[in-house]
Design an enzyme around this catalytic site. Structure first.
Site, PDB file in Angstrom:
ATOM      1  N   CYS B  86       0.836  -1.207   0.000  1.00 25.40           N
ATOM      2  CA  CYS B  86       0.000   0.000   0.000  1.00 25.40           C
ATOM      3  C   CYS B  86       0.873   1.261   0.000  1.00 25.40           C
ATOM      4  O   CYS B  86       1.519   1.551  -0.990  1.00 25.40           O
ATOM      5  CB  CYS B  86      -0.982  -0.050   1.169  1.00 25.40           C
ATOM      6  SG  CYS B  86      -2.372   1.072   0.980  1.00 25.40           S
ATOM      7  N   HIS B 194      -3.409  -5.639   0.963  1.00 31.21           N
ATOM      8  CA  HIS B 194      -2.740  -5.859   2.249  1.00 31.21           C
ATOM      9  C   HIS B 194      -2.659  -7.338   2.630  1.00 31.21           C
ATOM     10  O   HIS B 194      -3.570  -7.852   3.270  1.00 31.21           O
ATOM     11  CB  HIS B 194      -3.521  -5.150   3.356  1.00 31.21           C
ATOM     12  CG  HIS B 194      -3.382  -3.667   3.330  1.00 31.21           C
ATOM     13  ND1 HIS B 194      -2.405  -3.000   4.015  1.00 31.21           N
ATOM     14  CD2 HIS B 194      -4.094  -2.717   2.693  1.00 31.21           C
ATOM     15  CE1 HIS B 194      -2.516  -1.698   3.810  1.00 31.21           C
ATOM     16  NE2 HIS B 194      -3.528  -1.494   3.002  1.00 31.21           N
ATOM     17  N   GLU B 196      -0.877  -8.568   4.963  1.00 29.20           N
ATOM     18  CA  GLU B 196      -0.750  -8.684   6.424  1.00 29.20           C
ATOM     19  C   GLU B 196      -2.110  -8.620   7.117  1.00 29.20           C
ATOM     20  O   GLU B 196      -2.232  -8.996   8.270  1.00 29.20           O
ATOM     21  CB  GLU B 196       0.218  -7.616   6.960  1.00 29.20           C
ATOM     22  CG  GLU B 196      -0.376  -6.231   7.208  1.00 29.20           C
ATOM     23  CD  GLU B 196      -0.655  -5.432   5.932  1.00 29.20           C
ATOM     24  OE1 GLU B 196      -0.541  -5.983   4.825  1.00 29.20           O
ATOM     25  OE2 GLU B 196      -1.010  -4.249   6.060  1.00 29.20           O
TER      26      GLU B 196
END
Lengths: 81, 223
Positions: B86, B194, B196
């Site tokens: 990002c 994302h 994560e």
């Protein structure tokens, strides 16, 4: 001494903000308007007594390295005495 | 394996990244402060999401001047693994570590939702644990994620098999639906989604683990 830096997207990069503003203007009746490109404008004040050549160099460099991203944007620098 | 998670003022996915690779993946991680020009003994660097230095001028524009980024550039040049997520992707393109740029989403809206992504190549240390064509469900959360580059760069990315991920539905208007790209050395990956935020069943998806597991596998096979 002042400098002005105008930053806008290159012609080849789509400008969705400009497009939206353009259609808003048209729907408000400004029917002669066919395109709008939106950009950024920086008015920069330089130190009193700064060496004009050095100050110009600083502004040119700041425009190229920081204020604009030459990958997608073009810029124009103006100096006012 | 030891991950280094860079922390810029304004990073807000740094702890998510740290938690993903430690608690959810079982590896080690340290935080790397933005004004420290040393990366220590980390095996890989993560540039997390957020709004580095506020992103007031342009996303990632100021972060490229930070001391830690000079170290990251050197690390990448030596073949070190760098994952930009990002805002981290935005920093990588601003720094010139990846080509192109990320601009306002085509619909001018901040988009925050899970999207399906297709894995376009498994020939990278970030995607080797996935299958080519596999669809990963990962969250996106960005206002400036529309990938743009000139035609020549786009052709080059495709010819060199450097498009890592594509959106199945082009939510932000990215050219050729690009969601993530690799550098020429294939050791730097930038992606808007994302991974994560998809590393625990509680998060609604664990598809992000494939990316971190690939990195661990790549490090394990290094001499």
């Amino acid at each position: 001494m002042k400098a002005r830096v105008y930053v806008s997207y290159k012609e080849t990069v789509l400008d969705p903000q400009g497009k939206t503003v353009c259609s808003a203007l048209q729907s408000l009746g400004y029917t002669d308007i066919v395109d709008v490109r939106q950009g950024k404008f920086f008015e920069i004040t330089l130190k009193d007594g700064a060496d004009p050549a050095g100050a110009r160099k600083q502004i040119e460099e700041a425009a190229h390295e920081v204020l604009a991203n030459p990958v997608i944007e073009e810029y124009r620098v103006e100096f006012l005495d | 394996m030891k991950f280094g998670v860079v922390v810029f003022p304004g990073s807000n996915c740094d702890h998510d990244a740290w938690y993903s690779v430690t608690a959810n993946l079982g590896e080690q991680a340290v935080f790397l402060w933005h004004d420290d020009p040393h990366l220590g003994d980390v095996d890989a660097v993560i540039l997390p999401g957020g709004f580095s230095y506020g992103d007031y001028l342009r996303c990632g524009a100021i972060a490229k001047f930070s001391p830690v980024m000079s170290a990251v550039k050197k690390f990448a040049a030596e073949g070190g693994l760098v994952l930009g997520i990002c805002n981290g992707f935005q920093i990588l393109v601003e720094s010139g570590l990846l080509p192109g740029a990320l601009v306002r989403n085509r619909n001018l809206k901040f988009i925050c939702r899970h999207v399906p992504l297709r894995v376009e190549t498994t020939n990278s240390p970030f995607t080797s644990a996935a299958e080519k064509g596999q669809v990963l469900r990962l969250p996106i959360a960005h206002g400036e994620g529309c990938y743009v580059a000139d035609e020549r760069t786009l052709d080059e990315l495709e010819a060199e098999d450097r498009v890592a991920f594509r959106y199945l539905e082009n939510v932000n208007g990215s050219q050729r639906s690009i969601a993530g790209i690799l550098n020429r050395g294939r050791n730097v990956l930038g992606m808007m989604p994302h991974p994560e935020r998809a590393t625990d069943p509680l998060m609604g998806s664990t598809d992000g683990l494939a990316i971190f597991r690939s990195m661990v596998a790549a490090m394990a096979t290094q001499p």
